[in-house]
Design a protein around this motif. Sequence first.
Motif, short mmCIF file in Angstrom:
data_model
loop_
_atom_site.label_atom_id
_atom_site.label_comp_id
_atom_site.label_asym_id
_atom_site.label_seq_id
_atom_site.Cartn_x
_atom_site.Cartn_y
_atom_site.Cartn_z
N VAL A 1 -12.42 2.98 -8.45
CA VAL A 1 -12.35 3.02 -6.99
C VAL A 1 -12.09 1.61 -6.44
O VAL A 1 -11.27 1.42 -5.52
N ALA A 2 -12.76 0.60 -7.01
CA ALA A 2 -12.55 -0.78 -6.56
C ALA A 2 -11.11 -1.22 -6.79
O ALA A 2 -10.51 -1.90 -5.94
N ALA A 3 -10.54 -0.84 -7.94
CA ALA A 3 -9.15 -1.20 -8.22
C ALA A 3 -8.20 -0.53 -7.24
O ALA A 3 -7.23 -1.16 -6.76
N LEU A 4 -8.47 0.73 -6.89
CA LEU A 4 -7.63 1.42 -5.93
C LEU A 4 -7.68 0.74 -4.56
O LEU A 4 -6.65 0.53 -3.92
N LEU A 5 -8.87 0.38 -4.12
CA LEU A 5 -9.01 -0.31 -2.84
C LEU A 5 -8.33 -1.68 -2.88
O LEU A 5 -7.73 -2.12 -1.89
N ALA A 6 -8.43 -2.36 -4.03
CA ALA A 6 -7.77 -3.66 -4.17
C ALA A 6 -6.25 -3.50 -4.08
O ALA A 6 -5.56 -4.35 -3.49
N GLY A 7 -5.72 -2.42 -4.65
CA GLY A 7 -4.29 -2.17 -4.56
C GLY A 7 -3.83 -1.94 -3.13
O GLY A 7 -2.77 -2.43 -2.72
N ILE A 8 -4.63 -1.22 -2.38
CA ILE A 8 -4.31 -1.00 -0.96
C ILE A 8 -4.31 -2.33 -0.22
O ILE A 8 -3.40 -2.63 0.58
N GLY A 9 -5.34 -3.15 -0.47
CA GLY A 9 -5.41 -4.45 0.18
C GLY A 9 -4.23 -5.34 -0.18
O GLY A 9 -3.69 -6.05 0.67
N ALA A 10 -3.82 -5.32 -1.46
CA ALA A 10 -2.68 -6.13 -1.88
C ALA A 10 -1.39 -5.66 -1.21
O ALA A 10 -0.53 -6.48 -0.85
#
Length: 329
Positions: free
Chosen positions: A231-240
């Motif tokens: 989930v953290a990686a997915l949110l990081a991808g959105i932020g990027a």
Amino acid sequence: MGLATVWFILIAVLWIGYFVLEGFDFGVGMLLPVLGRDDIDRRILINTIGPVWDGNEVWLIVAGAGTFAAFPEWYATMFSGFYLVLLVILLALIARGVAFEFRGKHDSDRWRRGWDRAIFWGSLIPAALWGVAFGNIIAGVPIDARHEYTGNLLTLLNPYALLGGLVTLGLFLLHGAVFLSLKTTHELRARARAVTLRLAPVVALVAVLFLAVTQVMYGKTVTLITSALAVAALLAGIGATIRHRDGWAFTATAATIILATGTLFINLWPNVLPSSTAAANSLTITNASSSPYTLLVMTWVAAIFLPLVLLYEGWSYWVFRQRLTRPPS
């Protein structure tokens, strides 16, 4: 660690590689009618995956062959029980591959539109059905004492498996949109980013729901960590994506797929196909594996040839790493 466990891990790695690599080109295929405003746009979209899509499918072939050789009982029960689902996936992949090859063989808009539809459906159907299949593998299916599947097609279309299908469909769409942001320029890139940001909240919601249900019903302590990291990686991808960091966004969505798929395999171990009829009927890495000698020979073959395949595929991605753009009007 026994060789059966080694091969379970290796098959998990092969499926993870397949979902990460084939996932984005499934996404590109599904986004073809959404982002392709004209034939030039659609040709550019196809060209982003043109040099690699068939190489990505090698991961599936090797995963299937590895399962057949290392765990013949698993292969036999799964392929007989999931026969119709896997047949539909196979036909969709065949139609998709033929479409890539034949789309440019005739200079006709009608001809190209027909093959574009084949690419769209040939990408969407496997993207959804792989999630359905793996949802059933994790949840378990009816297996009798002879390790034979006793359910039917409707048995496989249960709520948990269908939720799994929505997750793989959404993640591959998002992964493909991020990939197109990384591989295109100007208006196409802007459209891909816009689609990414529209998809992201829905995909995140469905993915969190699926991982939460999986953790509650089938989870282990360690998968609570891997699920949270996914989930953290997915949110990081959105932020990027919001910050226009396309490379980091693609890395993050790839990490999401790696962690989510890894979570499923960790929850599955030491089973390879649980039985919902009786736990004693479940297929495990012990009762479904080949002989130690067979596993030993396979291990030596994999140790020699797998690094060569990885080097070749990595070289291919490096050669075709440039962004694609529309020719000047």
